[in-house]
Motif scaffolding. Structure first.
Motif, short mmCIF file in Angstrom:
data_model
loop_
_atom_site.label_atom_id
_atom_site.label_comp_id
_atom_site.label_asym_id
_atom_site.label_seq_id
_atom_site.Cartn_x
_atom_site.Cartn_y
_atom_site.Cartn_z
N ASN A 1 0.80 -1.23 0.00
CA ASN A 1 0.00 0.00 0.00
C ASN A 1 0.84 1.28 0.00
OD1 ASN A 1 -2.57 -1.57 0.42
ND2 ASN A 1 -1.55 -2.06 2.34
N PHE A 2 2.09 1.19 0.43
CA PHE A 2 3.04 2.32 0.51
C PHE A 2 2.36 3.52 1.18
CE2 PHE A 2 6.50 4.81 -2.04
CZ PHE A 2 7.32 4.78 -0.94
N THR A 3 2.36 4.68 0.55
CA THR A 3 1.72 5.83 1.18
C THR A 3 0.34 6.13 0.58
OG1 THR A 3 2.80 7.33 -0.36
CG2 THR A 3 3.96 6.89 1.70
N GLY A 4 -0.19 5.15 -0.16
CA GLY A 4 -1.56 5.31 -0.65
C GLY A 4 -1.70 6.08 -1.95
N ASP A 5 -0.59 6.39 -2.62
CA ASP A 5 -0.68 7.20 -3.84
C ASP A 5 -1.53 6.52 -4.92
OD1 ASP A 5 1.03 8.96 -2.61
OD2 ASP A 5 2.81 8.33 -3.74
N PHE A 6 -1.28 5.23 -5.14
CA PHE A 6 -1.98 4.55 -6.24
C PHE A 6 -3.47 4.42 -5.92
CE2 PHE A 6 1.60 2.17 -8.67
CZ PHE A 6 2.35 3.33 -8.69
N ALA A 7 -3.79 4.23 -4.64
CA ALA A 7 -5.20 4.17 -4.25
C ALA A 7 -5.87 5.52 -4.51
CB ALA A 7 -5.31 3.78 -2.77
N VAL B 1 -8.33 -0.53 -11.50
CA VAL B 1 -7.96 -1.14 -10.20
C VAL B 1 -6.45 -1.39 -10.24
CG1 VAL B 1 -10.19 -2.24 -9.66
CG2 VAL B 1 -8.50 -3.49 -11.02
N ASP B 2 -5.84 -1.49 -9.06
CA ASP B 2 -4.39 -1.75 -9.02
C ASP B 2 -4.15 -3.25 -8.82
OD1 ASP B 2 -1.69 -1.33 -9.11
OD2 ASP B 2 -1.51 -0.68 -7.03
N LEU B 3 -4.74 -4.04 -9.71
CA LEU B 3 -4.62 -5.49 -9.65
C LEU B 3 -4.56 -6.03 -11.07
CD1 LEU B 3 -7.30 -6.29 -6.93
CD2 LEU B 3 -4.84 -6.68 -6.72
N ASN B 4 -4.04 -7.23 -11.22
CA ASN B 4 -4.10 -7.95 -12.49
C ASN B 4 -5.43 -8.70 -12.53
OD1 ASN B 4 -1.46 -7.10 -12.47
ND2 ASN B 4 -0.58 -9.11 -12.95
N ASP B 5 -6.33 -8.28 -13.39
CA ASP B 5 -7.67 -8.85 -13.35
C ASP B 5 -8.26 -8.89 -14.77
OD1 ASP B 5 -10.18 -9.74 -12.69
OD2 ASP B 5 -10.53 -8.26 -11.13
N ARG B 6 -7.93 -9.96 -15.49
CA ARG B 6 -8.30 -10.02 -16.90
C ARG B 6 -9.81 -9.95 -17.12
NH1 ARG B 6 -6.70 -14.88 -15.82
NH2 ARG B 6 -4.67 -14.77 -16.83
N ALA C 1 -8.94 1.69 1.21
CA ALA C 1 -8.25 1.29 -0.02
C ALA C 1 -7.66 -0.11 0.15
CB ALA C 1 -7.15 2.30 -0.37
N ALA C 2 -7.11 -0.40 1.33
CA ALA C 2 -6.56 -1.73 1.57
C ALA C 2 -7.68 -2.77 1.58
CB ALA C 2 -5.79 -1.75 2.90
N ILE C 3 -8.81 -2.43 2.18
CA ILE C 3 -9.94 -3.36 2.20
C ILE C 3 -10.43 -3.63 0.78
CG2 ILE C 3 -12.37 -3.56 2.91
CD1 ILE C 3 -11.46 -2.07 5.54
N ALA C 4 -10.52 -2.58 -0.03
CA ALA C 4 -10.94 -2.76 -1.42
C ALA C 4 -9.95 -3.64 -2.18
CB ALA C 4 -11.09 -1.40 -2.11
N ALA C 5 -8.65 -3.41 -1.96
CA ALA C 5 -7.64 -4.20 -2.68
C ALA C 5 -7.71 -5.67 -2.27
CB ALA C 5 -6.25 -3.63 -2.40
N ALA C 6 -7.88 -5.94 -0.97
CA ALA C 6 -7.97 -7.33 -0.51
C ALA C 6 -9.22 -7.98 -1.10
CB ALA C 6 -8.02 -7.36 1.02
N ASN C 7 -10.33 -7.27 -1.07
CA ASN C 7 -11.58 -7.79 -1.64
C ASN C 7 -11.42 -8.10 -3.11
OD1 ASN C 7 -14.89 -7.60 -1.25
ND2 ASN C 7 -14.22 -7.03 -3.30
N ASN C 8 -10.80 -7.18 -3.84
CA ASN C 8 -10.71 -7.32 -5.29
C ASN C 8 -9.64 -8.33 -5.71
OD1 ASN C 8 -12.78 -5.50 -5.44
ND2 ASN C 8 -11.49 -3.75 -5.99
N LEU C 9 -8.63 -8.52 -4.86
CA LEU C 9 -7.67 -9.59 -5.15
C LEU C 9 -8.39 -10.94 -5.11
CD1 LEU C 9 -4.82 -10.69 -5.63
CD2 LEU C 9 -4.49 -10.73 -3.14
N ARG D 1 -16.87 -7.48 -6.62
CA ARG D 1 -15.80 -6.49 -6.52
C ARG D 1 -16.34 -5.23 -5.86
NH1 ARG D 1 -14.95 -9.73 -10.95
NH2 ARG D 1 -12.80 -10.34 -11.34
N VAL D 2 -15.46 -4.35 -5.39
CA VAL D 2 -15.89 -3.14 -4.69
C VAL D 2 -15.08 -1.92 -5.13
CG1 VAL D 2 -16.64 -4.39 -2.61
CG2 VAL D 2 -14.30 -3.49 -2.74
N VAL D 3 -15.70 -0.76 -5.01
CA VAL D 3 -14.99 0.53 -5.06
C VAL D 3 -15.56 1.40 -3.93
CG1 VAL D 3 -14.44 0.55 -7.54
CG2 VAL D 3 -16.64 1.47 -6.76
#
Lengths: 575, 575
Positions: free
Chosen positions: A143-149, A185-190, B149-157, B183-185
């Motif tokens: 998550n670093f400092t949240g920039d990408f979120a 989204v910041d994920l690989n999700d085809r 944002a972390a919750i959304a990323a975990a959910n979407n992963l 998925r969520v936003v």
């Protein structure tokens, strides 16, 4: 809790064999970021925005006070055309910065932030590797400092406002079929590449075809990385073109009053992130646009900040020099008034053999003749850097365990024969000490730099001519062709006043040509532009050659399967 | 940069008329969070994970050292059935905590984190209002410390891993038609409610119907708020049921090896966020699940931490007491071993008149007879709190400018006639001083508390009987009916071993019944459960009555249109 590693000023001595990245990173001693900023950069704690004890943003207010400071020397790390595994630009950038520190220079490194998607996919993290890493590695890769979120939220707010506008009467008369703005989204999700949204009846809006990109492929990411201030960020966001009206007029984010709230979401993220290498060289890690449909460099704010704070700033650009260095110069340097004083071309014996025709499975075997054959690739990159961009070049030989002394020595001879210098670098296994010679060569190159960088083409050249300039001067192509719709789009964009923008060519990184199987230094080939996309806020026109993936997928066994956490919160399996 | 407001220990004196929320918040003096933690809570800087200078996470490692400390007194703030505008639970919670501080008690407030979606929609922010706010208000309402944002990323992963598994051979034999994981936003985006994903051919996976929820509606959010440790978090994530195999066996997140990396993404977020009220009362703001399909309370970790750190902990639960307080007790208190020693029922003259039949447009006009009529609603909530839950109750009259003295006095009499106490609270315009009397009444109630809270039903009651227990004891319903598919799902869940879980009833907040137009205190009505959803990781079974919106939309003129930023980074229009 948020901070991995121990806090001290010691540097852990390298061991052989090199342990996994996360083990090195977790054993690292990290100087508290407040101390590092104060002692190495003269920045007070009040001018930092800490995120835990080992990461901080440097406040934009503080950076504004540095405007009159002289700039340090900017050094770009780029590479020959890479093999599928990559040639180690990030590790070389980190190692070189540590090597410069080691020989007494005040150095910093400015890098891109990793995307979380690939961390759970194939690629793994992107905070360097071996003894050339930035830390805290786990935090930087997640998550670093949240920039990408924040970038994703800003991007997706605009998307929601577009569909909401159409839903509530469509006062702007947007033609929903022309909406080009995608969600991210910041994920690989085809599964999100191509979707239909707005299903389920009138209460859910209008059904339309849509798609998701990974956040690093978004125009907001590119804008974030080119913006010079909050005001510039807001203005650029306002210029984003999201689609067209039924009367074929562009619809901008500003028309939807989206740019203000988008900039609000991005406000805190715009300050650059300060961390450190394993050897305590200060590092700014900020922004991370794709190197195909965007320009592939960290933020302008981070690079300009580093130049005010250090005498040597090492930065990198994505993919090989035909893509990364060209965009770094023709897009980022042009926009921000930057000029590199040396360019480091990362070469590997592996990649040279690959371009000499060796199969990936056979790259570990000594093969000097194949390496000599593959020099055609490095030779052209060297020519481009020195003759087209007019910047002194240093070849960094990123040594792999399988490389033989005979190969390394022959490579040095071959580069010397071209009038350039090649230096072996062993930062992966030795840290900064493995880059001390490279650092000395870079200092020499910088001191020999005669003038500012040359662009591949001037602003006033028409868009199609800009593509031709890059194709001929950098790729050695003979002809550039355009699909009919691409040519039409170029005409439209020039009529709309976008003809002065630089071009951002999306091309395979595996070849100078648009055919990834053409290794070495193909010439006389044809570049076909099949699609043209405007990034009006970022300030470039994307020219797509071939298929460009803007949403990666996960492999059959994703890296996520090996990533876990124990009851004490220790993370394992991240690489 | 990241921190809004000035740093000092002063409290800004209230002015009349009350300025906009953001003006009060931006003029606020904020004690540096490191000092606040040290001076008010005895927490060292090393045990904090700072996010800027006015926000910090309290490390889980530190919280583990407090296990043997005695617990403070837990006070739940809930409300009568609200009007569409809400009755001010958050402001009352903040004001009450400040009031307790003012009368010399060591108090904290534990609240939910705001969702960013509504900030740009209709509702605006959720950090309190007027002179009863938590600060830094802008930060809390936007990206805050990145938890959502972390919750959304975990959910979407997890979502990406599901579709990826099906794409790569589907070894688990998942029936794609049974996938319930969405998925969520963290935005209001109606176009994402119902979508089709996986279009575009084999390379993009399998097309299937899907949808997006807002992040606060996700099971990951509910899990995050009920988890007691990293281990418990990981275990709960592993128990999530995402769909079924073709042989109708549940497929869990653990089967996809998703729970480890999901917990990795959430690791840092799990530490609670420390901020402060305008009057420097420490506040933990952490987690924020929906109050319909989830339990509507801040995290267990934050509440239990606050109980170790303060003598009085004020917390709130979403919607009216029939929903929020019931779930707080039957889900959160049951799972975490918590027990409130007093319950504050927020009532307003407006809401009483509303339940007495007055139209929304006429609520500002004095109307004592309508208020008397509307007492039926408050009376039943009072009965539920004192007789069903067995907790001492205090009615807080959240005074609005349009309320007349005659109305307020009559309301006090009416509550007194029921054997309870009603106290006027003017925190919105007066801050903590406006809640000093309420604070004294709460201390009295806590001291009179005779024993632990009573649950509405025991664990061992079958699921359908649990719904009936709530419907009859809390809603005064006569009958509970189940749609055929709901009954079938209950049978299936009991066969799968989920019969011991508590139920989470999703019902309109506007009425004790399932019909939002039935004001006052309807009785003898019928509750129909139309759908049943398992939240195996959170540990409850959701019983849906009526339509429940899990992805809000934006209004015709979204709040975003008024939110902007100036060249110096000052944000305007947030409320």
């Amino acid at each position: 809790m948020t901070d991995s590693g121990n806090v001290s000023t010691d540097v852990v001595a390298p061991t052989t064999p090199v342990p996994p990245d996360i083990e090195i990173a977790e054993a690292a001693t990290i100087i508290p970021i407040v101390e590092l900023a104060r002692d190495r950069l003269g920045i007070d704690a009040a001018d930092l925005v800490p995120y835990g004890h080992t990461k901080a943003k440097v406040s934009l207010a503080h950076l504004r006070t540095l405007t009159d400071h002289p700039d340090g020397n900017l050094v770009l790390v780029t590479a020959m055309s890479p093999t599928p595994a990559g040639e180690g630009k990030t590790t070389t950038s980190v190692g070189l910065a540590d090597g410069l520190s080691l020989i007494g220079q005040k150095a910093m490194v400015a890098l891109r932030e990793p995307s979380m998607g690939p961390v759970f996919g194939i690629k793994g993290g992107a905070a360097g590797g071996g003894y050339a890493q930035v830390v805290p590695m786990v935090d930087i890769n997640l998550n670093f400092t949240g920039d990408f979120a924040a970038i994703a939220a800003a991007n997706n707010l605009l998307a929601a406002l577009i569909d909401n506008h159409v839903h509530h009467g469509n006062a702007l008369d947007i033609d929903p079929r022309t909406i080009t703005w995608k969600r991210v989204v910041d994920l690989n999700d085809r599964a999100l590449r191509e979707v239909v949204v707005g299903l389920g009846g009138p209460v859910n809006g209008f059904p339309r075809e849509d798609g998701f990109d990974i956040v690093v492929a978004s125009e907001v990411m590119a804008i974030f990385c080119l913006a010079t201030s909050i005001k510039d960020l807001r203005d650029r966001l306002g210029r984003i073109v999201v689609g067209y009206t039924r009367a074929k007029k562009p619809v901008r984010a500003a028309d939807l009053k989206a740019h203000g709230p988008m900039a609000v979401i991005l406000r805190d993220a715009l300050a650059p992130n300060l961390v450190q290498t394993l050897e305590h060289t200060p590092a700014l890690i900020h922004g991370g646009p794709f190197a195909n449909i965007a320009h592939g460099c960290n933020s302008v704010i981070a690079t300009t900040a580093a130049l005010k704070l250090a005498d040597y700033v090492i930065t990198e650009a994505g993919f090989g020099a035909d893509l990364g260095a060209e965009k770094f110069i023709d897009i980022k340097c042009r926009a921000a008034g930057l000029s590199p004083r040396a360019i480091v071309l990362v070469a590997t014996v592996r990649a040279l053999k690959y371009h000499g025709g060796v199969a990936v499975a056979d790259l570990k075997a000594e093969n000097v003749p194949a390496m000599e054959e593959g020099m055609s690739n490095l030779r052209r990159h060297l020519r481009n850097v020195t003759e087209v961009f007019g910047v002194p070049a240093v070849v960094a030989i990123n040594r792999f365990p399988s490389d033989t002394d005979a190969e390394i020595e022959r490579l040095k001879e071959l580069v010397a024969a071209l009038g350039s210098v090649a230096v072996e670098a062993t930062h992966y296994s030795d840290g900064g000490a493995g880059c001390a010679d490279l650092a000395r060569a870079v200092v020499e190159a910088v001191e020999a730099c005669a003038g500012p960088v040359s662009f591949t083409y001037p602003d006033e050249l028409p868009l199609a001519q800009k593509v031709k300039a890059v194709a001929r001067r950098i790729y050695d192509a003979d002809t550039v062709t355009f699909d009919a719709k691409a040519r039409k789009k170029i005409e439209q964009l020039e009529a709309e006043g976008y003809g002065h923008l630089p071009v951002c060519i999306a091309k395979t990184q595996s070849s100078f040509s648009t055919d990834p199987t053409m290794r070495g230094a193909p010439s006389g080939h044809t570049v076909n532009v099949r699609e043209v996309r405007l990034s009006a806020g970022a300030g470039f026109v994307v020219m797509l050659t071939g298929e460009i993936m803007t949403m990666p997928g996960l492999p059959k066994v994703p890296a996520s399967e090996h990533i876990d956490i124990d009851d004490e919160g220790r993370i394992t399996g991240l690489s």
